[in-house]
Design a protein around this motif. Sequence first.
Motif, PDB file in Angstrom:
ATOM      1  N   PHE A 174      -3.457   2.250   5.428  1.00 14.63           N
ATOM      2  CA  PHE A 174      -2.727   2.462   6.677  1.00 14.63           C
ATOM      3  C   PHE A 174      -2.520   3.951   6.942  1.00 14.63           C
ATOM      4  CE2 PHE A 174      -1.393  -1.707   5.044  1.00 14.63           C
ATOM      5  CZ  PHE A 174      -1.763  -2.510   6.111  1.00 14.63           C
ATOM      6  N   SER A 203       0.905   8.360   9.414  1.00 13.33           N
ATOM      7  CA  SER A 203       0.611   7.025   8.899  1.00 13.33           C
ATOM      8  C   SER A 203       0.875   5.980   9.978  1.00 13.33           C
ATOM      9  CB  SER A 203       1.459   6.725   7.665  1.00 13.33           C
ATOM     10  OG  SER A 203       2.834   6.767   7.997  1.00 13.33           O
ATOM     11  N   CYS A 204       0.307   4.801   9.794  1.00 17.15           N
ATOM     12  CA  CYS A 204       0.440   3.729  10.765  1.00 17.15           C
ATOM     13  C   CYS A 204       1.913   3.392  10.984  1.00 17.15           C
ATOM     14  CB  CYS A 204      -0.312   2.501  10.282  1.00 17.15           C
ATOM     15  SG  CYS A 204      -0.064   1.037  11.294  1.00 17.15           S
TER      16      CYS A 204
END
Length: 434
Positions: free
Chosen positions: A367, A373-374
């Motif tokens: 991710f 980051s996601c």
Amino acid sequence: MATPKGNSGYAVFGDKSAEFYKDPIAFVTKRIDEHGARIFQSRILNKPTVFVCTVKGVRDLLVEQHHHFEMGYKAFMYQLYGDNIMFSDAVDAARLHGVIHSLFGNGGLPDVNQLIDRLIERHLSHLDSDATDQSCPSTSIYNVFKRFATELSLAIFLGLDAEKYPELVEECIELTTTHWHGIISVPLSVKLPSWSSSWSSGYSKAIEAKDQLLKIINSRISNADNDNILRHIKEAGFDDTKELAQHLLCFVSALVPKALSSLLTSFTLMTAGPEKEAMRIRASDNSQYLHKVLLEVQRLVPPFIGGRRLTRKDSLIDGYKVPEGTAVIYITYAAHRDPSVFKKPDKFRPERWIDGEQKSEDVLSCFGGGPRSCVGVGLMKNSMMRVCSYLLDHYEWRLPGGQDLTYKWLPVSRPKDPPYVVFCSKGEEETEID
């Protein structure tokens, strides 16, 4: 300080984009073997590009030196998505991360677990009888998961329940599909001879679909008071309705459902069959072990093969010099098989996360990582745990023979042909059909 092996070729004629997009895993594996190094250079999208295939290199790029790089997607995705966190500068991205993480963290969205469980029951409670071909009672599991994930996305972010708003949900699904076709046909700022002349038609339809989706999204925002979850999202702290609408466009697009269905499909395939029965029993009884199983799924079959950045200033990635103006593509698939970090890197072995071999999950970049980051990772992992727990508690499953389970990797990983799985309710003896 080393220079990445390989060369970036000549403009246009030295471009390797067609080879890379045809089979990115073969492209990367071939060059790792040729150069004897997991960081190398080539020319992609007519731009000198460094490929990063080590755990340390990916961490340097996404975490330790993230401020040296900017996101590499705006040139070819902005028209399809508009202003959102993917294209924001560092300051604005940090603000938006705070807003969105407050939604997707534990307890962020009210009633979301009940919604997930309701859709699980709707889509997964009859897998032992929902055969597409009654002569072979098997289920096209990727398609089942994709429908589940799509309805989940529309229900959470637009307050659209498929049973209450069937026509509007089907319209949204059709629009997100058309929008997605624009993403996968976009020529990414460089026109190569291998790209079809039909691109412009697909791209224009995708833009039209985006505009139609935004009309629906804005209509739903105006009625947010009628839905507890959507009202919570509206009040989260976005600067204005336009900013909220652009992010909802991203959340309800096909990208998120395809990523979730990719991971759920890989989990089902990798835990199928009588030889994995002990693993399934253990995962059903122990949520911590299930978490480790899912870590191993994410390691071996990440939904996205990697990501792209643009270098703002000369940087050092895992000991290699990356000049200003260079593109950098990190390959999650390859970094997750870095032999300096993972023993027997190609083997599916959840125990590596238990016996102390892997002490931290930070070695994974499924991710992304760092400040970029996601933003939906919490929601994604929660959904995965609930779906997989339900499957483990209710079914045994196996794979019918004769299937080609070879994966395609772009733009989202999944088997090239939709895989079929035979499910049998726990406690019921399966009837074998030849």
